[in-house]
Design a protein around this motif. Structure first.
Motif, PDB file in Angstrom:
ATOM      1  N   MET A  16     115.689  25.320  37.914  1.00  0.00           N
ATOM      2  CA  MET A  16     115.444  24.185  37.032  1.00  0.00           C
ATOM      3  C   MET A  16     116.499  24.097  35.932  1.00  0.00           C
ATOM      4  N   SER A  17     116.749  22.872  35.506  1.00  0.00           N
ATOM      5  CA  SER A  17     117.619  22.667  34.345  1.00  0.00           C
ATOM      6  C   SER A  17     116.869  23.167  33.108  1.00  0.00           C
ATOM      7  N   GLU A  18     117.561  23.216  31.988  1.00  0.00           N
ATOM      8  CA  GLU A  18     116.921  23.678  30.754  1.00  0.00           C
ATOM      9  C   GLU A  18     115.747  22.778  30.366  1.00  0.00           C
ATOM     10  N   ALA A  19     115.925  21.472  30.486  1.00  0.00           N
ATOM     11  CA  ALA A  19     114.853  20.534  30.144  1.00  0.00           C
ATOM     12  C   ALA A  19     113.657  20.712  31.081  1.00  0.00           C
ATOM     13  N   GLU A  20     113.923  20.895  32.367  1.00  0.00           N
ATOM     14  CA  GLU A  20     112.846  21.105  33.334  1.00  0.00           C
ATOM     15  C   GLU A  20     112.133  22.424  33.076  1.00  0.00           C
ATOM     16  N   ALA A  21     112.898  23.473  32.748  1.00  0.00           N
ATOM     17  CA  ALA A  21     112.304  24.785  32.474  1.00  0.00           C
ATOM     18  C   ALA A  21     111.424  24.727  31.231  1.00  0.00           C
ATOM     19  N   ALA A  22     111.897  24.035  30.194  1.00  0.00           N
ATOM     20  CA  ALA A  22     111.104  23.890  28.975  1.00  0.00           C
ATOM     21  C   ALA A  22     109.803  23.167  29.287  1.00  0.00           C
ATOM     22  N   SER A  23     109.887  22.088  30.044  1.00  0.00           N
ATOM     23  CA  SER A  23     108.696  21.333  30.422  1.00  0.00           C
ATOM     24  C   SER A  23     107.751  22.188  31.270  1.00  0.00           C
ATOM     25  N   TYR A  24     108.302  22.941  32.206  1.00  0.00           N
ATOM     26  CA  TYR A  24     107.506  23.830  33.065  1.00  0.00           C
ATOM     27  C   TYR A  24     106.721  24.834  32.226  1.00  0.00           C
ATOM     28  N   CYS A  25     107.364  25.340  31.152  1.00  0.00           N
ATOM     29  CA  CYS A  25     106.721  26.323  30.274  1.00  0.00           C
ATOM     30  C   CYS A  25     105.813  25.658  29.239  1.00  0.00           C
ATOM     31  N   GLY A  26     105.865  24.334  29.171  1.00  0.00           N
ATOM     32  CA  GLY A  26     105.022  23.625  28.211  1.00  0.00           C
ATOM     33  C   GLY A  26     105.558  23.681  26.793  1.00  0.00           C
ATOM     34  N   LEU A  27     106.880  23.786  26.669  1.00  0.00           N
ATOM     35  CA  LEU A  27     107.503  23.915  25.354  1.00  0.00           C
ATOM     36  C   LEU A  27     108.483  22.776  25.102  1.00  0.00           C
ATOM     37  N   PRO A  28     108.635  22.376  23.833  1.00  0.00           N
ATOM     38  CA  PRO A  28     109.715  21.444  23.509  1.00  0.00           C
ATOM     39  C   PRO A  28     111.061  22.132  23.770  1.00  0.00           C
ATOM     40  N   ALA A  29     112.073  21.364  24.141  1.00  0.00           N
ATOM     41  CA  ALA A  29     113.378  21.932  24.497  1.00  0.00           C
ATOM     42  C   ALA A  29     113.959  22.797  23.378  1.00  0.00           C
ATOM     43  N   LYS A  30     113.849  22.360  22.134  1.00  0.00           N
ATOM     44  CA  LYS A  30     114.400  23.139  21.018  1.00  0.00           C
ATOM     45  C   LYS A  30     113.681  24.482  20.870  1.00  0.00           C
TER      46      LYS A  30
END
Length: 78
Positions: A16-30
């Motif tokens: 996953m891209s960083e944005a996809e990984a953040a979403s997968y983990c349920g976290l905002p990208a920052k």
């Protein structure tokens, strides 16, 4: 009216891209950038991708409070 068949095949992504990984983990990208210590995999050029299995291990460790104290794990966090 006729009968129609719909065949759908869904393949789950592992990388996953960083944005996809953040979403997968349920976290905002920052927040993901700051708190996630999973190292992305360089798939060539600027294609950094996060492995779903690594993210799952990180989430599981966060849930249980387990800390990997192996030499490799400690060095990877430095």
């Amino acid at each position: 009216m006729g009968i129609a068949n719909l065949n759908i095949s869904v393949t789950e992504k592992r990388m996953m891209s960083e944005a996809e990984a953040a979403s997968y983990c349920g976290l905002p990208a920052k927040h993901f950038k700051v708190c996630c210590n999973v190292q992305p995999v360089n798939l060539g050029g600027k294609a950094l991708r996060y492995d779903k299995r690594d993210l799952d291990r990180w989430i599981d460790a966060e849930k249980t409070g387990d800390v990997d104290t192996s030499r490799e794990a400690i060095l990877s966090r430095l």
